[in-house]
Design a protein around this motif. Sequence first.
Motif, PDB file in Angstrom:
ATOM      1  N   ASP A  28       0.813  -1.216   0.000  1.00  0.00           N
ATOM      2  CA  ASP A  28       0.000   0.000   0.000  1.00  0.00           C
ATOM      3  C   ASP A  28       0.850   1.271   0.000  1.00  0.00           C
ATOM      4  O   ASP A  28       0.394   2.318  -0.458  1.00  0.00           O
ATOM      5  CB  ASP A  28      -0.914   0.029   1.229  1.00  0.00           C
ATOM      6  CG  ASP A  28      -2.064  -0.948   1.123  1.00  0.00           C
ATOM      7  OD1 ASP A  28      -2.745  -1.149   2.139  1.00  0.00           O
ATOM      8  OD2 ASP A  28      -2.282  -1.502   0.030  1.00  0.00           O
ATOM      9  N   ASN A  50      -0.170   5.217  -8.504  1.00  0.00           N
ATOM     10  CA  ASN A  50       0.469   5.877  -7.364  1.00  0.00           C
ATOM     11  C   ASN A  50      -0.086   5.311  -6.057  1.00  0.00           C
ATOM     12  O   ASN A  50      -1.218   4.832  -6.005  1.00  0.00           O
ATOM     13  CB  ASN A  50       0.199   7.379  -7.384  1.00  0.00           C
ATOM     14  CG  ASN A  50       0.930   8.102  -8.476  1.00  0.00           C
ATOM     15  OD1 ASN A  50       1.829   7.557  -9.113  1.00  0.00           O
ATOM     16  ND2 ASN A  50       0.562   9.347  -8.707  1.00  0.00           N
ATOM     17  N   SER A  51       0.690   5.450  -5.014  1.00  0.00           N
ATOM     18  CA  SER A  51       0.175   5.197  -3.685  1.00  0.00           C
ATOM     19  C   SER A  51      -0.334   6.487  -3.051  1.00  0.00           C
ATOM     20  O   SER A  51      -1.273   6.447  -2.256  1.00  0.00           O
ATOM     21  CB  SER A  51       1.272   4.582  -2.806  1.00  0.00           C
ATOM     22  OG  SER A  51       0.838   4.466  -1.475  1.00  0.00           O
ATOM     23  N   SER A  52       0.273   7.593  -3.403  1.00  0.00           N
ATOM     24  CA  SER A  52      -0.048   8.870  -2.768  1.00  0.00           C
ATOM     25  C   SER A  52      -1.478   9.306  -3.044  1.00  0.00           C
ATOM     26  O   SER A  52      -2.166   9.803  -2.149  1.00  0.00           O
ATOM     27  CB  SER A  52       0.918   9.949  -3.258  1.00  0.00           C
ATOM     28  OG  SER A  52       0.891  10.029  -4.670  1.00  0.00           O
ATOM     29  N   ASP A  53      -1.940   9.108  -4.292  1.00  0.00           N
ATOM     30  CA  ASP A  53      -3.271   9.621  -4.652  1.00  0.00           C
ATOM     31  C   ASP A  53      -4.040   8.679  -5.570  1.00  0.00           C
ATOM     32  O   ASP A  53      -5.082   9.052  -6.109  1.00  0.00           O
ATOM     33  CB  ASP A  53      -3.148  10.995  -5.320  1.00  0.00           C
ATOM     34  CG  ASP A  53      -2.286  10.967  -6.563  1.00  0.00           C
ATOM     35  OD1 ASP A  53      -2.022  12.058  -7.114  1.00  0.00           O
ATOM     36  OD2 ASP A  53      -1.874   9.876  -6.993  1.00  0.00           O
ATOM     37  N   ASP A  54      -3.514   7.481  -5.797  1.00  0.00           N
ATOM     38  CA  ASP A  54      -4.140   6.460  -6.652  1.00  0.00           C
ATOM     39  C   ASP A  54      -4.295   6.901  -8.102  1.00  0.00           C
ATOM     40  O   ASP A  54      -5.110   6.328  -8.838  1.00  0.00           O
ATOM     41  CB  ASP A  54      -5.500   6.033  -6.087  1.00  0.00           C
ATOM     42  CG  ASP A  54      -5.366   5.170  -4.835  1.00  0.00           C
ATOM     43  OD1 ASP A  54      -6.349   5.019  -4.108  1.00  0.00           O
ATOM     44  OD2 ASP A  54      -4.249   4.664  -4.590  1.00  0.00           O
ATOM     45  N   THR A  55      -3.538   7.880  -8.526  1.00  0.00           N
ATOM     46  CA  THR A  55      -3.535   8.234  -9.942  1.00  0.00           C
ATOM     47  C   THR A  55      -3.016   7.048 -10.745  1.00  0.00           C
ATOM     48  O   THR A  55      -2.076   6.365 -10.330  1.00  0.00           O
ATOM     49  CB  THR A  55      -2.649   9.459 -10.198  1.00  0.00           C
ATOM     50  OG1 THR A  55      -3.175  10.560  -9.470  1.00  0.00           O
ATOM     51  CG2 THR A  55      -2.608   9.811 -11.677  1.00  0.00           C
ATOM     52  N   THR A  56      -3.644   6.808 -11.888  1.00  0.00           N
ATOM     53  CA  THR A  56      -3.280   5.663 -12.723  1.00  0.00           C
ATOM     54  C   THR A  56      -2.731   6.124 -14.066  1.00  0.00           C
ATOM     55  O   THR A  56      -3.073   7.194 -14.571  1.00  0.00           O
ATOM     56  CB  THR A  56      -4.497   4.760 -12.953  1.00  0.00           C
ATOM     57  OG1 THR A  56      -5.534   5.518 -13.576  1.00  0.00           O
ATOM     58  CG2 THR A  56      -5.015   4.198 -11.640  1.00  0.00           C
ATOM     59  N   LYS A  72      -6.574  -1.395  -0.699  1.00  0.00           N
ATOM     60  CA  LYS A  72      -5.650  -1.186   0.407  1.00  0.00           C
ATOM     61  C   LYS A  72      -5.964  -2.080   1.598  1.00  0.00           C
ATOM     62  O   LYS A  72      -5.067  -2.429   2.370  1.00  0.00           O
ATOM     63  CB  LYS A  72      -5.608   0.287   0.797  1.00  0.00           C
ATOM     64  CG  LYS A  72      -5.000   1.153  -0.302  1.00  0.00           C
ATOM     65  CD  LYS A  72      -4.631   2.541   0.152  1.00  0.00           C
ATOM     66  CE  LYS A  72      -3.868   3.278  -0.941  1.00  0.00           C
ATOM     67  NZ  LYS A  72      -3.444   4.631  -0.563  1.00  0.00           N
ATOM     68  N   ASP A 100       6.115   6.691  -3.536  1.00  0.00           N
ATOM     69  CA  ASP A 100       4.651   6.659  -3.539  1.00  0.00           C
ATOM     70  C   ASP A 100       4.057   7.211  -4.834  1.00  0.00           C
ATOM     71  O   ASP A 100       2.844   7.430  -4.921  1.00  0.00           O
ATOM     72  CB  ASP A 100       4.073   7.385  -2.317  1.00  0.00           C
ATOM     73  CG  ASP A 100       4.430   8.868  -2.283  1.00  0.00           C
ATOM     74  OD1 ASP A 100       4.006   9.547  -1.334  1.00  0.00           O
ATOM     75  OD2 ASP A 100       5.124   9.332  -3.216  1.00  0.00           O
ATOM     76  N   PHE A 101       4.914   7.407  -5.848  1.00  0.00           N
ATOM     77  CA  PHE A 101       4.433   7.861  -7.139  1.00  0.00           C
ATOM     78  C   PHE A 101       5.172   7.116  -8.246  1.00  0.00           C
ATOM     79  O   PHE A 101       6.319   6.684  -8.091  1.00  0.00           O
ATOM     80  CB  PHE A 101       4.624   9.377  -7.295  1.00  0.00           C
ATOM     81  CG  PHE A 101       6.036   9.833  -7.114  1.00  0.00           C
ATOM     82  CD1 PHE A 101       6.519  10.156  -5.847  1.00  0.00           C
ATOM     83  CD2 PHE A 101       6.901   9.939  -8.198  1.00  0.00           C
ATOM     84  CE1 PHE A 101       7.819  10.571  -5.671  1.00  0.00           C
ATOM     85  CE2 PHE A 101       8.211  10.355  -8.026  1.00  0.00           C
ATOM     86  CZ  PHE A 101       8.667  10.674  -6.762  1.00  0.00           C
TER      87      PHE A 101
END
Length: 127
Positions: A28, A50-56, A72, A100-101
């Motif tokens: 996560d 990303n982990s920071s903001d779930d941007t794909t 998560k 995280d990105f």
Amino acid sequence: QVMESGGGLVQPGGSLKLSCTASEFTLDYYAVKWFRQAPGKEREGVSCINSSDDTTYYVDSVKGRFTISRDKAKDTVYLQMDKLEVEDTGIYYCATNGLDFCDSDVGNGESGDYKRWGQGTQVTVSP
């Protein structure tokens, strides 16, 4: 250690859902990228989250067909693959980069900062 599962044999137009999990650390916290390597071809990046903001992020060849997501609560990252094509055949790997990105070039198949890799799962798309 990172582990992939969910590969298999499917006909063109079919679907598969790959899973990426980890032992000894929490997935996560990190960006996770899916790569693939087709027979006789160089490895390429497919998708990243990303982990920071779930941007794909997606490479152009899979946009609109593949969906990356993470659960998560289960510490798992998925790659839902729909409308599969013969050209999608290959070994699929997931990896983390300790950040995280995602890296800036989702299609880049070089390992770079992605140090933790699984053994891969075979995806075969054949009539």
